[in-house]
Design a protein around this motif. Structure first.
Motif, short mmCIF file in Angstrom:
data_model
loop_
_atom_site.label_atom_id
_atom_site.label_comp_id
_atom_site.label_asym_id
_atom_site.label_seq_id
_atom_site.Cartn_x
_atom_site.Cartn_y
_atom_site.Cartn_z
N UNK B 136 0.81 -1.22 0.00
CA UNK B 136 0.00 0.00 0.00
C UNK B 136 0.85 1.27 0.00
N UNK B 137 0.43 2.23 -0.80
CA UNK B 137 1.12 3.51 -0.92
C UNK B 137 0.09 4.64 -0.85
N UNK B 138 0.41 5.65 -0.08
CA UNK B 138 -0.36 6.89 -0.09
C UNK B 138 0.56 7.96 -0.71
N UNK B 139 0.12 8.53 -1.82
CA UNK B 139 0.98 9.44 -2.56
C UNK B 139 0.17 10.66 -3.00
N UNK B 140 0.88 11.74 -3.32
CA UNK B 140 0.19 12.93 -3.82
C UNK B 140 0.06 12.89 -5.34
N UNK B 141 0.61 11.86 -5.97
CA UNK B 141 0.63 11.84 -7.42
C UNK B 141 0.88 10.43 -7.94
N UNK B 142 0.31 10.11 -9.10
CA UNK B 142 0.67 8.90 -9.84
C UNK B 142 1.30 9.37 -11.13
N UNK B 143 2.57 9.07 -11.33
CA UNK B 143 3.28 9.64 -12.49
C UNK B 143 4.49 8.76 -12.79
N UNK B 144 4.66 8.41 -14.06
CA UNK B 144 5.72 7.48 -14.45
C UNK B 144 7.09 8.16 -14.62
N UNK B 145 7.13 9.49 -14.58
CA UNK B 145 8.37 10.21 -14.80
C UNK B 145 9.45 9.80 -13.79
N UNK B 146 10.59 9.36 -14.29
CA UNK B 146 11.67 8.89 -13.43
C UNK B 146 12.42 10.01 -12.74
N UNK B 147 13.30 9.61 -11.83
CA UNK B 147 14.10 10.58 -11.07
C UNK B 147 15.58 10.25 -11.26
N UNK B 148 16.46 11.12 -10.74
CA UNK B 148 17.89 10.88 -10.82
C UNK B 148 18.42 10.44 -9.46
N UNK B 149 19.71 10.14 -9.42
CA UNK B 149 20.36 9.74 -8.16
C UNK B 149 21.64 10.54 -8.07
N UNK B 150 21.54 11.82 -7.71
CA UNK B 150 22.68 12.72 -7.76
C UNK B 150 22.94 13.48 -6.47
N UNK B 151 21.88 13.71 -5.71
CA UNK B 151 22.02 14.66 -4.60
C UNK B 151 21.60 14.02 -3.29
N UNK B 152 22.34 14.31 -2.24
CA UNK B 152 22.05 13.72 -0.94
C UNK B 152 20.86 14.36 -0.25
N UNK B 153 20.31 13.63 0.67
CA UNK B 153 19.30 14.12 1.60
C UNK B 153 19.62 13.51 2.95
N UNK B 154 18.60 13.30 3.77
CA UNK B 154 18.85 12.70 5.09
C UNK B 154 17.78 11.68 5.42
N UNK B 155 18.15 10.73 6.29
CA UNK B 155 17.22 9.69 6.73
C UNK B 155 17.05 9.78 8.24
N UNK B 156 15.82 9.66 8.65
CA UNK B 156 15.48 9.70 10.09
C UNK B 156 15.82 11.03 10.75
N UNK B 157 15.49 12.08 10.06
CA UNK B 157 15.49 13.43 10.65
C UNK B 157 14.04 13.91 10.61
N UNK B 158 13.71 14.95 11.38
CA UNK B 158 12.34 15.49 11.30
C UNK B 158 12.07 16.02 9.89
N UNK B 159 10.89 15.76 9.39
CA UNK B 159 10.49 16.30 8.08
C UNK B 159 9.09 16.89 8.19
N UNK B 160 8.75 17.71 7.21
CA UNK B 160 7.35 18.08 7.01
C UNK B 160 6.91 17.37 5.74
N UNK B 161 5.93 16.49 5.86
CA UNK B 161 5.44 15.71 4.72
C UNK B 161 3.98 16.06 4.48
N UNK B 162 3.69 16.62 3.29
CA UNK B 162 2.31 16.96 2.95
C UNK B 162 1.67 17.81 4.03
N UNK B 163 2.44 18.76 4.54
CA UNK B 163 1.91 19.72 5.49
C UNK B 163 1.98 19.31 6.94
N UNK B 164 2.37 18.07 7.21
CA UNK B 164 2.40 17.61 8.60
C UNK B 164 3.81 17.34 9.08
#
Lengths: 232, 232, 232, 232, 232, 232
Positions: B136-164
């Motif tokens: 199961x996935x809850x997403x804001x969009x269904x879209x086949x457009x691919x992404x790249x793998x170039x830039x870092x982010x972070x895992x297990x830090x506080x985030x704001x996701x979809x306003x929350x």
């Protein structure tokens, strides 16, 4: 008060509204939204943002209208008491809002009274429960955000819901195509026109199925040529 | 680093996060989004744009959060390793984007690790495969457009996701109504409140089913009169 | 005229268009939108607003294109005659409009000719009938509002549909992920690339299923470290 | 209570918040949104839906935050008292709403206290008056629909406003590009980085003005060639 | 490569493109978007989401096109070198994105080369600077969010920008009404038609100013009566 | 026919409508949208999508209504003849459309007849000309796409425009805050209430300017305490 939009701070519940004949309502439900909308001269279709929470339902019923303040569902509780079997509740916030005005408890109450469904230009929640109990809802939003019970509105006054004018007692037709409003006074004649349209479409469908082209069935070739269409 | 939003160019993976008790998580899943959201004082609901890719799923789990650059899904691969059975991956691009960050290969990997589902404020693809494998996935969009793998982010830090706001380890509850976030520290008390709410709603439902009106069950008539509602 | 966009008031129907090989088309359908889109270098995906009216359909076919004035469906009737078995009708209004250009009668006619489905950057109606007859449609809108038959357009000229350029005879691939356009001249090579991609993904899927991490399969750890990712 | 999001039904007004140094705030205002946002690692930008009601204003100030129920502006009146000269009021409804929470009377009151401006993820009205009195507002909506004063919220608690986390005392920077939030603890270092960025950009601007190309200034040609760009 | 859309992973910069005559371009600018769009048979108008960042500019120029990955502005730097005085840069991300691809440094560089303006189906920032330097931009978004420089695209290949097909060298006309694309081969004839239209409109305007009604000038009364319009 | 919505295929022009007193209309214009809307109980505000094409205009006038098919502006030409000095044309397509129904020629004609402005739930073009001639328009869209003149509608029948019901002769008030509709029968009483509101607001403004808080002026402290607000 019935017959005019609510304003100037008056809040009323009109208890006695006229309804269309049950057979007429049933006939309109069977015709469906697209046919009814065409049959009444392309009038009365609500905004396309009004989507069913599950697919396959096709209903018609007499509108019990609710003019409601944004983010406040108090008046829906008031409206329940005004509903009779076969009615459809039509809820129109006075300012746009996607709040979740409606969930499974209200649906239980309405279903218990024989209400056929809900039309709401706002949010609805408890989607899984509503689907299980097969209580059909057409809404502009699915959102769990709750509402308050602080400010009055009115029941059974004219409203504009999702861009369409609705008077109490108007016949609401709703299916997977959306929602259409048939003015009470026109219900009988619209049903006749819808039946005539269906009969004609059945003939056309038979001819199309047999391989004839719409170009020929509708005699379009001459007019296309006159307008200047070139085949190359 | 855990406890503050990522910024100033630091990119981290927090490997050790606290999680709620499995029984509490299971209890919250059974209560569902609408009840949990009410029970915790109408806090933590994500935007209504977050929709399930198929209907009927109802899950809860501990949030493994991913702060990700727009149109770049590299960090999701990093995050997979941090997931434990029952977790829910929460992906928040740092700039709005509908790109298809996630498909069946990542789902295969997550499902293999026992991950319960994905929450992503962005796009997802391979809908047919994901539905077949019941991931199961809850997403804001269904879209086949691919992404790249170039830039870092972070895992297990506080985030704001979809306003929350979501902190790693918060309990995510998701069903057809949307997605709600329960802060880790509140999980036990929210479950208690949710159970209390359910018990009360069961009583109300029984009374409504028997034909009583909400107007009477909630003692609304007096207050409506005081506010000036007129029945005509 | 074929090869240039319609303008300057000329309206034409190009009757003879080239189509891709049936086996190639079938192969592209089986690969699906996400794979085909990646295989051709992330080109040709239509806007995410194009959604199927029911889920589960996966088709491919040769594009018969229709450039159509807003709120006018006359040229769709003209286009039906140009369709051959396996074709997909691609309808692009020259100005954005959500009107319901298409319903069950046109679907009956197209289905009778063996047309595989419809792609329309506009509205569609009679959803229940279309679903029952299993005629798949990808549309930007569901709306019962009818259209007129007054103004010419063109058939089988280049169009831009939902943000993507489509030439007559291009292969359209459509499934639950959306719609992708494969230029006719590239169809064979894209299918080869798609098959290669599928073979590679099958291997990856097997490794992921066995518990290997994408981090290792794709050799990401080194590069993540170089970019400065910190594990804490 | 400060430091956690408001929930579980508690409503508080935190009266004593820390603010950044006035000189730092002034410096950040002069740098503007785009520079500050880059300087702090592309963190803290609010949604692009936040637009100024008139163009040309560029401000910075300490956030006085207001968590407010949808369609209810009571807590803004409470927040006024907590504002000091140079502050910026940040209003975040707990559920999306475009209602007109704010008009010229509240602006008169805030302006009288030296408040620099308003950031609101909701509606504002009396645009002509606000423009005449040059009280700058960044809002997600312009709408005359009024609100009620019935339900509590909180003042000076953490909020998510237009997708961005805001803590009381954070520095808000706003101009024609939108709104950026600088965490209080980072304000000094972000200003330094912003100044460094400005100095570097001034040099680049001079070289660009003299006709040099970014391709050469940034040494891009080699890497473009490596990636495979072909000039034809 | 010129003449086909970029795909299959090839990335090119076409250095030598044909441009329309300067006098023709100037003439089209003076006619403006609405007239030019009508004159070429209502073809070539970009989506209404393309809005000027300040009002009052009216320009025309030869398109230098940029096909660009989402959230990556590297190719804009490449494109600058390909621009000649009077050109207009047309930037089309291959996937929708509102990121801020463009700001005052790039504008400084383009302005220094005599570029007339920018058309971008994405975001722009440094609005205040761009307005002060009077560098006109039509964009689908104003957003300060930065982009990366990691992935190639192509310069001077056919693109679809905001729903409209644009070939390098096409004449772009832009004003407060939006953006219109005139195919290079049609530029002279469209200008003639636009001038003819302006002459005719001048006559009509004079008659309307003198009080004549469009109903009479356009001889509409007869046809309205035939169609069944009733005056009551 | 006046008094009911147009449907069933009848198309009429009602030539004789009642209008409000000129002094009342002038008074309502001076009060502006926000005050008038509050004064009549928060009724009659059109959707926030209705924005002025330039800022600063504040007008009121009697509604001449036009029910118009989508993408067809024929009936606007018919409506011009029905307009008297000071009137405001209100155009409502029967299906949503952003086409450019209106430009400088129609504005020239209307301005020549003394019409005060246009309200249209659709597109408008020639923005620069309209701004120069200071003909104010509130529209849901700015778009150069032209329309046809093929299908009838009706003039001076009830319409729903941008979500609000409008009857011919209703007073339209429009300014930078949007558009509000005052039913003809209520115009005098609404003006009185608006004046009363203005008088009261002037007093409040004076007290706020002198530094008093709304909390005290409106006696809010007690009720906030009762509801449980805690100061910490």
């Amino acid at each position: 008060m019935a017959g005019t939009y609510p304003n100037l701070g008056e809040h009323v519940v009109v208890q006695d509204i006229e309804r269309a004949d049950a057979a007429v309502i049933k006939g309109l439900a069977e015709c469906g939204v697209a046919t009814v909308h065409e049959a009444q001269g392309r009038f009365g279709l609500l905004s396309e943002k009004m989507r069913p929470i599950y697919s396959g339902a096709r209903i018609a019923g007499s509108a019990v209208t609710v003019s409601i303040p944004p983010c406040d569902n108090w008046m829906i509780h008031v409206a329940v008491e005004q509903c009779k079997p076969g009615d459809i509740l039509v809820v129109a916030p006075t300012s746009p809002s996607n709040a979740g005005y409606f969930g499974d408890l209200l649906a239980t109450s309405l279903k218990g009274r024989g209400v056929a469904g809900l039309i709401i230009d706002g949010g609805v929640r408890d989607i899984r429960d509503l689907t299980e109990m097969q209580f059909p809802v057409w809404a502009s939003s699915i959102f769990a955000q709750g509402t308050v019970k602080e400010t009055l509105g009115s029941v059974n006054v004219p409203v504009v819901c999702a861009g369409g004018p609705v008077n109490p007692g108007d016949v609401i037709v709703a299916d997977d195509d959306g929602v259409c409003v048939v003015p009470l006074a026109d219900a009988v004649s619209v049903l006749e026109k819808a039946h005539a349209r269906e009969a004609k479409e059945a003939q056309t469908r038979a001819r199309l199925t047999s391989g004839e082209l719409g170009l020929d069935i509708y005699n379009m070739r001459e007019r296309l040529k006159e307008k200047g269409l070139k085949y190359i």
